[in-house]
Design a protein around this motif. Structure first.
Motif, PDB file in Angstrom:
ATOM      1  N   ASP A 255      93.073  28.799   8.733  1.00 27.51           N
ATOM      2  CA  ASP A 255      93.081  28.029   7.489  1.00 27.51           C
ATOM      3  C   ASP A 255      93.181  26.523   7.701  1.00 27.51           C
ATOM      4  OD1 ASP A 255      93.188  30.251   5.430  1.00 27.51           O
ATOM      5  OD2 ASP A 255      94.895  30.769   6.681  1.00 27.51           O
ATOM      6  N   ASP A 256      93.293  26.081   8.952  1.00 28.90           N
ATOM      7  CA  ASP A 256      93.511  24.659   9.196  1.00 28.90           C
ATOM      8  C   ASP A 256      92.354  23.785   8.715  1.00 28.90           C
ATOM      9  OD1 ASP A 256      95.981  25.107  10.214  1.00 28.90           O
ATOM     10  OD2 ASP A 256      95.471  24.714  12.307  1.00 28.90           O
ATOM     11  N   GLU A 257      91.121  24.255   8.876  1.00 32.14           N
ATOM     12  CA  GLU A 257      89.996  23.430   8.445  1.00 32.14           C
ATOM     13  C   GLU A 257      90.021  23.230   6.931  1.00 32.14           C
ATOM     14  OE1 GLU A 257      87.620  20.733   8.841  1.00 32.14           O
ATOM     15  OE2 GLU A 257      87.934  21.846  10.717  1.00 32.14           O
ATOM     16  N   ARG A 258      90.445  24.264   6.217  1.00 39.72           N
ATOM     17  CA  ARG A 258      90.553  24.127   4.759  1.00 39.72           C
ATOM     18  C   ARG A 258      91.629  23.109   4.389  1.00 39.72           C
ATOM     19  NH1 ARG A 258      92.932  27.535   0.616  1.00 39.72           N
ATOM     20  NH2 ARG A 258      93.492  29.091   2.171  1.00 39.72           N
ATOM     21  N   TRP A 259      92.747  23.160   5.119  1.00 35.32           N
ATOM     22  CA  TRP A 259      93.785  22.162   4.847  1.00 35.32           C
ATOM     23  C   TRP A 259      93.276  20.761   5.167  1.00 35.32           C
ATOM     24  CZ3 TRP A 259      96.884  24.050   1.672  1.00 35.32           C
ATOM     25  CH2 TRP A 259      97.441  25.312   1.804  1.00 35.32           C
ATOM     26  N   LYS A 260      92.519  20.637   6.235  1.00 38.16           N
ATOM     27  CA  LYS A 260      91.987  19.317   6.590  1.00 38.16           C
ATOM     28  C   LYS A 260      91.006  18.807   5.538  1.00 38.16           C
ATOM     29  CE  LYS A 260      92.612  18.940  11.579  1.00 38.16           C
ATOM     30  NZ  LYS A 260      92.000  18.474  12.840  1.00 38.16           N
ATOM     31  N   ASP A 261      90.214  19.696   4.978  1.00 37.04           N
ATOM     32  CA  ASP A 261      89.316  19.294   3.900  1.00 37.04           C
ATOM     33  C   ASP A 261      90.111  18.735   2.721  1.00 37.04           C
ATOM     34  OD1 ASP A 261      87.055  20.000   5.310  1.00 37.04           O
ATOM     35  OD2 ASP A 261      86.858  21.977   4.363  1.00 37.04           O
ATOM     36  N   ASN A 262      91.204  19.413   2.379  1.00 38.03           N
ATOM     37  CA  ASN A 262      92.060  18.930   1.298  1.00 38.03           C
ATOM     38  C   ASN A 262      92.637  17.555   1.630  1.00 38.03           C
ATOM     39  OD1 ASN A 262      91.625  21.327  -0.038  1.00 38.03           O
ATOM     40  ND2 ASN A 262      93.620  22.215   0.452  1.00 38.03           N
ATOM     41  N   MET A 263      93.025  17.384   2.883  1.00 37.47           N
ATOM     42  CA  MET A 263      93.629  16.114   3.301  1.00 37.47           C
ATOM     43  C   MET A 263      92.627  14.970   3.256  1.00 37.47           C
ATOM     44  SD  MET A 263      95.844  17.825   6.395  1.00 37.47           S
ATOM     45  CE  MET A 263      96.726  16.397   7.005  1.00 37.47           C
ATOM     46  N   ARG A 264      91.387  15.252   3.600  1.00 32.79           N
ATOM     47  CA  ARG A 264      90.354  14.213   3.519  1.00 32.79           C
ATOM     48  C   ARG A 264      90.132  13.792   2.064  1.00 32.79           C
ATOM     49  NH1 ARG A 264      87.929  18.031   7.192  1.00 32.79           N
ATOM     50  NH2 ARG A 264      88.134  17.297   9.337  1.00 32.79           N
TER      51      ARG A 264
END
Length: 270
Positions: A255-264
């Motif tokens: 799920d880390d890539e999804r969290w990174k998308d949110n952070m961007r």
């Protein structure tokens, strides 16, 4: 009518955030190593399951962990991973029926783990995670009651293991959301459910997030949740720092890539 709607907003706001944080917080195992006498072949199956999980093949990994449990229903590592994978996979389902089926399985396995290992921090964290997901399909009053249960088990986890970073992050989220309910949300909670969650504070949230990151600075989700907290209390510079630091971390979970998308997206909005 506005009071009832506010209560629904309270429940959804607090619990949706809690559940996402509790359950999708990465499925890389983080628990005290416990040696158990396994039945013949279960350790080879466990090794295969861990390899699948580390390759982000969650559905296949879950089946492999369940095969371990068929041979040893109290296998510590298999129980923990099966609980977390059920909650994470359930959160991705498009149909509520499939979602709830995963959450029910997670809850049953978490109860079994807690019964078998009541003095394990990992057991209490897994149980709070499973209860949190199951609460999403419960009524508003039940969800509010379960909020207390989630906090109690997260606190028990850090009592048993003060270095259990996942539980510290859960406590940070709990304090963040519970301490920053709107006036209308608090009025609704007081009128319908006997009061909003007690004992929450921004100071406690700040310290819990700090502790989680100090213990495990590689987890993307911790920076995401810390940044959300800073944005809530108006500390945008600190939020930016958290987001930038989190985006530098490697991908460790499904799920880390999804969290990174949110952070961007959060960074773009600053």
């Amino acid at each position: 009518m506005s009071l009832i709607l506010s209560m629904k907003t309270l429940s959804l706001k607090l619990f949706t955030y809690l559940m996402l944080t509790l359950l999708v917080a990465g499925v890389s195992a983080f628990f005290p190593q416990t040696s158990l006498a396994a039945k013949s072949g279960s350790e080879e199956k466990l090794k295969h399951a861990m390899e699948l999980k580390n390759d982000f093949k969650d559905e296949e990994a879950l089946k492999a962990f369940e095969e371990v449990l068929e041979e040893d229903e109290q296998h510590f590592e298999a129980l923990w991973n099966a609980v977390i994978l059920h909650t994470s996979i359930g959160n991705r389902q498009s149909r509520s029926r499939d979602e709830e089926a995963h959450y029910e399985q997670a809850h049953e396995l978490a109860k079994k783990m807690l019964e078998a290992y009541p003095d394990s921090a990992a057991s209490h964290f897994a149980y709070s995670a499973a209860v949190g997901r199951k609460a999403q399909s419960a009524g508003a009053r039940e969800r509010l009651r379960l909020s207390t249960e989630i906090r109690e088990h997260a606190e028990k986890a850090v009592e048993l293991d003060p270095e259990y970073s996942r539980a510290w992050n859960v406590l940070g989220v709990w304090h963040h959301r519970a301490a920053n309910l709107s006036r209308m949300e608090r009025l609704a909670a007081n009128a319908l459910f006997g009061g909003a969650p007690e004992g929450a504070s921004n100071d406690s949230a700040r310290e819990a997030f700090k502790k989680a990151i100090e213990l495990d600075p590689q987890y993307v989700l911790y920076y995401h949740d810390q940044a959300e907290f800073y944005l809530t209390i108006g500390e945008e510079d600190k939020a930016r720092q958290s987001l930038e630091k989190g985006l530098q971390q490697e991908i460790l979970t499904s799920d880390d890539e999804r969290w990174k998308d949110n952070m961007r997206e959060m960074l773009d909005d600053l």
